[in-house]
Design an enzyme around this catalytic site. Structure first.
Site, PDB file in Angstrom:
ATOM      1  N   SER A   1      39.127  83.288  61.996  1.00  0.00           N
ATOM      2  CA  SER A   1      39.155  82.039  61.246  1.00  0.00           C
ATOM      3  C   SER A   1      40.001  82.237  59.977  1.00  0.00           C
ATOM      4  O   SER A   1      41.141  82.705  60.083  1.00  0.00           O
ATOM      5  CB  SER A   1      37.721  81.599  60.949  1.00  0.00           C
ATOM      6  OG  SER A   1      37.691  80.256  60.567  1.00  0.00           O
TER       7      SER A   1
ATOM      8  N   ASP B   1      36.331  76.330  71.227  1.00  0.00           N
ATOM      9  CA  ASP B   1      36.578  76.630  69.816  1.00  0.00           C
ATOM     10  C   ASP B   1      36.907  75.373  69.015  1.00  0.00           C
ATOM     11  O   ASP B   1      37.350  74.359  69.562  1.00  0.00           O
ATOM     12  CB  ASP B   1      37.780  77.604  69.756  1.00  0.00           C
ATOM     13  CG  ASP B   1      37.847  78.412  68.472  1.00  0.00           C
ATOM     14  OD1 ASP B   1      37.218  78.015  67.475  1.00  0.00           O
ATOM     15  OD2 ASP B   1      38.532  79.452  68.482  1.00  0.00           O
TER      16      ASP B   1
ATOM     17  N   HIS C   1      33.858  78.952  68.229  1.00  0.00           N
ATOM     18  CA  HIS C   1      34.531  79.561  67.080  1.00  0.00           C
ATOM     19  C   HIS C   1      33.989  80.966  66.786  1.00  0.00           C
ATOM     20  O   HIS C   1      34.714  81.817  66.294  1.00  0.00           O
ATOM     21  CB  HIS C   1      34.364  78.651  65.861  1.00  0.00           C
ATOM     22  CG  HIS C   1      35.352  78.920  64.776  1.00  0.00           C
ATOM     23  ND1 HIS C   1      36.709  79.002  64.994  1.00  0.00           N
ATOM     24  CD2 HIS C   1      35.187  79.146  63.440  1.00  0.00           C
ATOM     25  CE1 HIS C   1      37.329  79.251  63.854  1.00  0.00           C
ATOM     26  NE2 HIS C   1      36.434  79.356  62.903  1.00  0.00           N
TER      27      HIS C   1
END
Length: 301
Positions: A103, A247, A274
């Site tokens: 991320s 995701d 995610h």
């Protein structure tokens, strides 16, 4: 605790090393910005038995590290410089240093590689696209419409009115977004480590850099407009890009990234979101471990 020099003075960041392998050392960059290393607690179940050393690390401003108030510290360049200082302090170099970022940590890992890839042995970009405008487009055009229409409209209305303090916003996201795209388990089954991370997040860093929205980057946030698509071709170090079927980030874009870097592979976690290290764990760790070991084999010969 590692001392870090910044334009605003000296601070300390928290690290914790697990294992000892002179050839395979993985530094973990957490997301957020402003989250914590606790996102990676599940690595304990996989890396030690494979003999891979890994280092937990809370970036400056995060819970276990110093948390200065000065917003001028929250820039990509300053974080890249911090990672470099951590690398030096830990004695990591091109013969052993793997950088894993997920991320926001994936953004930071890309930025670090573009500046310091001569120090890297391998790079892992997990659950992160190379353009925030493309991410925003994906969130609004693909993910949002998967929700019941009235729910998505209500969320968008709250965003338009910038009513982010409204408890309804969090409530709707929790029910219709997080459990589908952040971690695919009912909230009651979310790992304790993830709940702890969420409790420990530093909103001052998170909001300043990424904003309040879960459907893109809020106007005025410092990461707005970040885009490295054109620069991926300059990354020559062996690179693994990890994407997941559910995701918040577009898995197709992440697959494309793996073909743009000079020496890339793509790992797809079909059941993951995610935080694929939790909800598609077997695929995630098998692929990640294989990559780390392959790179080691290829560079040892």
């Amino acid at each position: 605790m590692i001392p870090i020099s910044t334009p605003k003075g000296e601070f300390n960041v928290w690290t914790k090393r697990v294992g000892n392998n002179p050839k395979m050392k993985v530094l973990l960059l957490h997301g957020g910005p402003g989250m914590t290393h606790e996102l990676y607690s599940c690595f304990d179940g996989y890396f030690p038995s494979e003999g891979i050393e890994y280092i937990y690390y809370d970036q400056l401003g995060s819970y276990y590290s110093d948390q200065p108030e000065d917003q001028e510290l929250w820039t990509i360049d300053r974080f890249v410089d911090e990672v470099e200082q951590v690398r030096i302090a830990l004695g990591l170099d091109k013969d052993n240093f793997y950088l894993f970022g997920q991320s926001w940590g994936g953004m930071l890992a890309m930025e670090y590689a573009l500046k310091h890839q001569d120090k890297l042995k391998g790079l892992v970009i997990s659950n992160m696209m190379s353009s925030l405008d493309e991410y925003e487009k994906y969130a609004k055009e693909v993910l949002g419409p998967q929700m019941p229409e009235e729910v998505f409209q209500e969320i968008m209305k709250i965003e338009e009115e910038e009513d982010f303090g409204n408890p309804r916003y969090e409530e709707l996201l929790m029910e219709h977004h997080y459990q589908d795209h952040v971690l695919r388990k009912p909230l009651a089954e979310w790992p304790e480590a993830i709940l702890r991370t969420l409790k420990h997040v530093n909103p001052n860093v998170y909001v300043y850099m990424q904003g309040y929205s879960e459907f893109g980057i809020t106007a005025g946030a410092t990461l707005k407009g970040w885009d490295r698509r054109a620069d991926l071709k300059n990354i020559a170090v062996p690179t693994l890009v990890i994407g997941a079927g559910h995701d918040t980030m577009d898995p197709k874009h992440m697959e494309w990234m793996s073909t743009e870097v000079q020496n890339g592979q793509y790992l797809f976690c079909p059941d993951g979101s995610h935080l694929a290290q939790y909800d598609d764990q077997k695929v995630f760790f098998e692929g990640l471990i294989k990559f780390v070991k392959e790179v080691d084999q290829n560079t040892s010969n």
